[in-house]
Design an enzyme around this catalytic site. Structure first.
Site, mmCIF file in Angstrom:
data_model
loop_
_atom_site.group_PDB
_atom_site.id
_atom_site.type_symbol
_atom_site.label_atom_id
_atom_site.label_comp_id
_atom_site.label_asym_id
_atom_site.label_seq_id
_atom_site.Cartn_x
_atom_site.Cartn_y
_atom_site.Cartn_z
ATOM 1 N N PHE A 142 0.868 -1.189 0.000
ATOM 2 C CA PHE A 142 0.000 0.000 0.000
ATOM 3 C C PHE A 142 0.905 1.239 0.000
ATOM 4 C CE2 PHE A 142 -3.360 2.835 1.170
ATOM 5 C CZ PHE A 142 -4.550 2.169 0.990
ATOM 6 N N ALA B 178 -0.064 -1.944 5.713
ATOM 7 C CA ALA B 178 0.657 -1.838 6.988
ATOM 8 C C ALA B 178 -0.024 -2.646 8.094
ATOM 9 C CB ALA B 178 0.753 -0.374 7.398
ATOM 10 N N PHE B 179 -1.337 -2.782 8.000
ATOM 11 C CA PHE B 179 -2.069 -3.534 9.027
ATOM 12 C C PHE B 179 -1.543 -4.959 9.158
ATOM 13 C CE2 PHE B 179 -5.607 -6.087 10.604
ATOM 14 C CZ PHE B 179 -6.022 -5.335 11.692
ATOM 15 N N GLU B 180 -1.090 -5.529 8.047
ATOM 16 C CA GLU B 180 -0.623 -6.924 8.033
ATOM 17 C C GLU B 180 0.827 -7.072 8.507
ATOM 18 O OE1 GLU B 180 -2.519 -5.641 5.367
ATOM 19 O OE2 GLU B 180 -4.242 -6.716 6.184
ATOM 20 N N ALA C 104 3.990 2.717 4.842
ATOM 21 C CA ALA C 104 3.622 4.131 4.739
ATOM 22 C C ALA C 104 2.124 4.254 4.965
ATOM 23 C CB ALA C 104 3.994 4.679 3.369
ATOM 24 N N ILE D 68 -0.721 6.938 5.201
ATOM 25 C CA ILE D 68 -0.893 8.345 4.813
ATOM 26 C C ILE D 68 -2.347 8.742 5.048
ATOM 27 C CG2 ILE D 68 -0.699 9.995 2.907
ATOM 28 C CD1 ILE D 68 1.523 8.152 1.760
ATOM 29 N N HIS E 153 -9.882 5.574 8.638
ATOM 30 C CA HIS E 153 -9.108 4.353 8.404
ATOM 31 C C HIS E 153 -7.648 4.551 8.802
ATOM 32 C CE1 HIS E 153 -9.313 0.342 6.845
ATOM 33 N NE2 HIS E 153 -8.279 0.521 6.052
ATOM 34 N N PHE F 256 11.179 -0.343 13.692
ATOM 35 C CA PHE F 256 9.969 0.320 13.186
ATOM 36 C C PHE F 256 10.329 1.334 12.092
ATOM 37 C CE2 PHE F 256 6.500 3.492 13.713
ATOM 38 C CZ PHE F 256 5.432 2.660 13.472
ATOM 39 N N ARG G 208 10.579 11.637 3.285
ATOM 40 C CA ARG G 208 11.245 10.764 4.269
ATOM 41 C C ARG G 208 11.604 9.407 3.682
ATOM 42 N NH1 ARG G 208 8.390 14.560 5.975
ATOM 43 N NH2 ARG G 208 8.767 15.606 7.955
#
Ligand code: INI
Length: 154
Positions: A22, A56-58, A80, A82, A88, A113, A127
């Site tokens: 994502f 990112a949830f996974e 990332a 955003i 959400h 992290f 970044r």
């Protein structure tokens, strides 16, 4: 007096990276930064394992499996999150933050992290190799330092 520190010598270290697809325009730069940062500390390419997650949830689930396998000296998590128009963002960022924090605290393997949480794509790109360094490269240095430090900790 005993001072414990981890050095930035990556020779012989095995590193796993969990990266989310994502916002891939950002995360592929984070991944490039991480891999080149690892190589700069002399981690060999054959000792780097990469797993792609949908979002990112996974990431905590993948990082947990990497860490529990005992096969790696450190695990790097890259993503990332955003901010969009919906809530959400809050759910995903808080889930990934607390999931990785839990792993970093509880496991025997350092978990690093490297997930950006920003308001805009521009801030994320800045970044991920543009104006403000590359969080993936920073994560690589932290992984090598922590892998070496954990070998010295009681
Ligand atoms: N995943 C991200 O990695 N970044 C985001 O910004 C994001 N937003 O905002 O929705 C996102 N959502 C997907 C999520 O991580 C899961 O993959 C999805 O909900 C399926 O579980």
């Amino acid at each position: 007096m005993e001072i414990l520190e981890g050095c930035l010598d990556g020779r012989g270290l095995k590193i796993a990276i969990a990266v989310s697809r994502f916002n891939e325009v950002v995360t592929k730069n984070l991944l490039e930064g991480a891999v080149s940062g690892l190589k700069r500390t002399a981690v060999s390419e054959g000792d780097i394992t990469i797993a792609w997650a949908p979002g990112a949830f996974e990431l905590p689930g993948i990082a947990a499996r990497f860490a529990a396998s005992g096969k790696f000296d450190a695990v790097i998590v890259l993503g990332a999150v955003i901010r969009g128009a919906t809530a959400h963002f809050e759910y995903v960022s808080s889930a990934v933050n607390s999931g990785i924090a839990h792993l970093a605290r509880e496991g025997k393997t350092p978990v690093i992290f490297g997930v950006l949480t920003t308001d805009t794509v521009e801030q994320a790109m800045d970044r991920a190799g543009l104006k403000c360094g590359n969080k993936g490269t920073d994560a690589a240095a932290a992984a090598v330092e922590m892998a070496n430090l954990y070998k010295r900790l009681p």
